[in-house]
Design an enzyme around this catalytic site. Structure first.
Site, PDB file in Angstrom:
ATOM      1  N   GLY A 180       2.837   2.405  10.605  1.00  0.00           N
ATOM      2  CA  GLY A 180       3.777   3.497  10.372  1.00  0.00           C
ATOM      3  C   GLY A 180       4.548   3.910  11.615  1.00  0.00           C
ATOM      4  O   GLY A 180       5.225   4.936  11.629  1.00  0.00           O
ATOM      5  N   ASN A 186       0.861  -1.186   0.000  1.00  0.00           N
ATOM      6  CA  ASN A 186       0.000   0.000   0.000  1.00  0.00           C
ATOM      7  C   ASN A 186       0.896   1.234   0.000  1.00  0.00           C
ATOM      8  O   ASN A 186       1.494   1.566   1.011  1.00  0.00           O
ATOM      9  CB  ASN A 186      -0.882  -0.044   1.266  1.00  0.00           C
ATOM     10  CG  ASN A 186      -1.704   1.219   1.432  1.00  0.00           C
ATOM     11  OD1 ASN A 186      -1.843   2.019   0.512  1.00  0.00           O
ATOM     12  ND2 ASN A 186      -2.250   1.403   2.633  1.00  0.00           N
ATOM     13  N   TRP A 187       0.983   1.878  -1.157  1.00  0.00           N
ATOM     14  CA  TRP A 187       1.919   2.999  -1.292  1.00  0.00           C
ATOM     15  C   TRP A 187       1.384   4.284  -0.666  1.00  0.00           C
ATOM     16  O   TRP A 187       2.108   5.265  -0.558  1.00  0.00           O
ATOM     17  CB  TRP A 187       2.221   3.259  -2.770  1.00  0.00           C
ATOM     18  CG  TRP A 187       3.069   2.205  -3.425  1.00  0.00           C
ATOM     19  CD1 TRP A 187       3.547   1.048  -2.870  1.00  0.00           C
ATOM     20  CD2 TRP A 187       3.548   2.228  -4.769  1.00  0.00           C
ATOM     21  NE1 TRP A 187       4.288   0.354  -3.775  1.00  0.00           N
ATOM     22  CE2 TRP A 187       4.312   1.050  -4.959  1.00  0.00           C
ATOM     23  CE3 TRP A 187       3.414   3.118  -5.832  1.00  0.00           C
ATOM     24  CZ2 TRP A 187       4.927   0.751  -6.172  1.00  0.00           C
ATOM     25  CZ3 TRP A 187       4.023   2.822  -7.039  1.00  0.00           C
ATOM     26  CH2 TRP A 187       4.769   1.649  -7.203  1.00  0.00           C
ATOM     27  N   LYS A 188       0.094   4.300  -0.347  1.00  0.00           N
ATOM     28  CA  LYS A 188      -0.547   5.515   0.207  1.00  0.00           C
ATOM     29  C   LYS A 188      -0.285   6.698  -0.736  1.00  0.00           C
ATOM     30  O   LYS A 188      -0.195   6.493  -1.946  1.00  0.00           O
ATOM     31  CB  LYS A 188      -0.039   5.769   1.627  1.00  0.00           C
ATOM     32  CG  LYS A 188      -0.153   4.503   2.494  1.00  0.00           C
ATOM     33  CD  LYS A 188       0.094   4.725   3.936  1.00  0.00           C
ATOM     34  CE  LYS A 188      -0.026   3.389   4.659  1.00  0.00           C
ATOM     35  NZ  LYS A 188       0.101   3.514   6.112  1.00  0.00           N
ATOM     36  N   GLU A 193      -6.666   4.761   7.998  1.00  0.00           N
ATOM     37  CA  GLU A 193      -6.461   6.177   7.643  1.00  0.00           C
ATOM     38  C   GLU A 193      -7.726   6.752   7.007  1.00  0.00           C
ATOM     39  O   GLU A 193      -8.048   7.924   7.213  1.00  0.00           O
ATOM     40  CB  GLU A 193      -5.243   6.315   6.717  1.00  0.00           C
ATOM     41  CG  GLU A 193      -3.951   6.156   7.493  1.00  0.00           C
ATOM     42  CD  GLU A 193      -2.779   5.612   6.696  1.00  0.00           C
ATOM     43  OE1 GLU A 193      -2.802   5.673   5.451  1.00  0.00           O
ATOM     44  OE2 GLU A 193      -1.833   5.106   7.334  1.00  0.00           O
ATOM     45  N   HIS A 203      -9.468   1.096   5.270  1.00  0.00           N
ATOM     46  CA  HIS A 203      -8.165   1.322   5.904  1.00  0.00           C
ATOM     47  C   HIS A 203      -8.341   2.317   7.058  1.00  0.00           C
ATOM     48  O   HIS A 203      -9.133   3.254   6.958  1.00  0.00           O
ATOM     49  CB  HIS A 203      -7.173   1.860   4.873  1.00  0.00           C
ATOM     50  CG  HIS A 203      -5.764   1.880   5.369  1.00  0.00           C
ATOM     51  ND1 HIS A 203      -5.289   2.868   6.197  1.00  0.00           N
ATOM     52  CD2 HIS A 203      -4.738   1.008   5.183  1.00  0.00           C
ATOM     53  CE1 HIS A 203      -4.027   2.602   6.496  1.00  0.00           C
ATOM     54  NE2 HIS A 203      -3.669   1.486   5.894  1.00  0.00           N
ATOM     55  N   SER A 216       3.748  -2.016  10.204  1.00  0.00           N
ATOM     56  CA  SER A 216       5.213  -2.074  10.325  1.00  0.00           C
ATOM     57  C   SER A 216       5.807  -3.435   9.971  1.00  0.00           C
ATOM     58  O   SER A 216       6.771  -3.883  10.603  1.00  0.00           O
ATOM     59  CB  SER A 216       5.651  -1.640  11.729  1.00  0.00           C
ATOM     60  OG  SER A 216       5.247  -0.306  11.971  1.00  0.00           O
ATOM     61  N   GLU A 262      -5.104  -4.800  10.873  1.00  0.00           N
ATOM     62  CA  GLU A 262      -4.053  -3.796  11.037  1.00  0.00           C
ATOM     63  C   GLU A 262      -4.287  -2.996  12.309  1.00  0.00           C
ATOM     64  O   GLU A 262      -5.074  -2.040  12.305  1.00  0.00           O
ATOM     65  CB  GLU A 262      -4.062  -2.829   9.853  1.00  0.00           C
ATOM     66  CG  GLU A 262      -3.791  -3.457   8.514  1.00  0.00           C
ATOM     67  CD  GLU A 262      -3.247  -2.440   7.530  1.00  0.00           C
ATOM     68  OE1 GLU A 262      -2.158  -2.645   7.021  1.00  0.00           O
ATOM     69  OE2 GLU A 262      -3.915  -1.410   7.310  1.00  0.00           O
ATOM     70  N   GLY A 273       2.949  -1.157   4.216  1.00  0.00           N
ATOM     71  CA  GLY A 273       2.992   0.257   3.829  1.00  0.00           C
ATOM     72  C   GLY A 273       4.420   0.664   3.499  1.00  0.00           C
ATOM     73  O   GLY A 273       4.923   0.400   2.409  1.00  0.00           O
ATOM     74  N   GLY A 274       5.095   1.275   4.476  1.00  0.00           N
ATOM     75  CA  GLY A 274       6.442   1.838   4.293  1.00  0.00           C
ATOM     76  C   GLY A 274       7.411   0.931   3.541  1.00  0.00           C
ATOM     77  O   GLY A 274       8.064   1.373   2.586  1.00  0.00           O
TER      78      GLY A 274
HETATM   79  P1  PGA Z   1       3.085   0.345   7.541  1.00  0.00           P
HETATM   80  O1  PGA Z   1       1.603   0.580   6.943  1.00  0.00           O
HETATM   81  O2  PGA Z   1       3.584  -0.950   6.986  1.00  0.00           O
HETATM   82  O3  PGA Z   1       3.877   1.537   7.053  1.00  0.00           O
HETATM   83  O4  PGA Z   1       2.949   0.312   9.016  1.00  0.00           O
HETATM   84  C1  PGA Z   1       0.692  -0.482   6.811  1.00  0.00           C
HETATM   85  C2  PGA Z   1      -0.615   0.021   6.234  1.00  0.00           C
HETATM   86  O5  PGA Z   1      -1.059   1.117   6.587  1.00  0.00           O
HETATM   87  O6  PGA Z   1      -1.247  -0.674   5.424  1.00  0.00           O
END
Ligand code: PGA
Length: 248
Positions: free
Chosen positions: A170, A9-11, A94, A92, A210, A164, A231-232
């Site tokens: 993050g 997930n590149w956001k 966010e 998600h 993470s 999650e 994500g990251g």
């Molecule tokens: P992260 O993000 O791996 O940077 O913690 C995961 C996500 O939000 O899907």
């Protein structure tokens, strides 16, 4: 046998050139058989579809709860379907916290996805406060049962669930493999009780928060963890491919 999946997930990251190079590098490094999915910013989907290797699918991070009309800035399930997108992330944390998406909105988005033959990646997960109060399992139960309301039995095979915990996204703070497994087993039991053993056994349940090359193997060794939503670490080709390769 459940499908094992790793999703990146590149956001809201990368410009077009970076996105292009990242997909080209991942395609080069990745073993061709394992299915993995990238959720880039919407604007790059078409370009990236053309260069991704087979079995590297390009999905969407979001879709509208409405089907069409005067909703400036929104993208519908039908539009995604018309450009060849198969997978879409829904719920998600966010989106839930920063864009006020409630369980009802998530439920409508699930319907839009299913009705348009998209495969939803349904996210759930608790805040740190809820975990400290030991209310996290009830909270997750509510999120999942609400999102899966009115879904026909035959459509469950198109759904992926991602657990999650918000406190691990993050932050560098990963749930331990044992903590994650506990929730994954809870989700699988919940599915069995409400929709039957078969649906529960076949559901791909991913962990997110993470995930990195150093912790992926321990998470994937747990019996109810079928992969990861990353994500990251999905913004670095080598890290992402190492995570994909750890999921055997
Ligand atoms: P992260 O993000 O791996 O940077 O913690 C995961 C996500 O939000 O899907």
């Amino acid at each position: 046998m459940r499908n094992k999946v790793v999703i990146g997930n590149w956001k809201m990251n990368t410009n077009l050139e970076e996105a292009y190079n990242l997909v080209a590098d991942i395609s080069k490094l990745k073993e061709r058989e394992t299915i993995s999915i990238i959720l880039p910013p919407l604007a790059y989907i078409k370009t990236l579809q053309n260069i991704a290797c087979p079995n590297l699918k390009i999905g969407a991070q979001n879709l509208s709860e409405y089907s069409k009309g005067a909703y400036t800035g929104e993208i519908s399930a039908q539009m995604l379907q018309s450009i060849g997108v198969k997978y879409v992330c829904i719920g998600h944390s966010e989106r839930r916290t920063l864009f006020n998406e409630c369980n009802n909105t998530i439920q409508q988005k699930m319907q839009q996805a299913i009705n348009n033959k998209l495969k939803p990646i349904l996210c759930c997960g608790e805040s740190l406060d809820l975990r400290k109060e030991n209310k996290h399992l009830d909270f997750i139960k509510n999120q999942i049962l609400s999102a899966l309301q009115n879904i026909d039995t035959e459509d469950f095979s198109n759904i992926i669930i991602a657990y999650e915990p918000i406190w691990a996204i993050g932050t560098g703070e990963t749930a331990t493999a044992t903590q994650a497994q506990e929730v994954h087993a809870f989700i699988r039991n919940l599915l069995a009780e409400n929709f039957g053993e078969n649906i529960a056994e076949n559901m791909t349940i991913l962990y997110g928060g993470s995930v990195k090359p150093s912790n992926a193997s321990a998470l994937f060794a747990e019996k109810d963890i079928d992969g990861a939503l990353v994500g990251g670490a999905s913004l670095k080709a080598e890290d992402f491919v190492q995570i994909i390769n750890a999921n055997n």
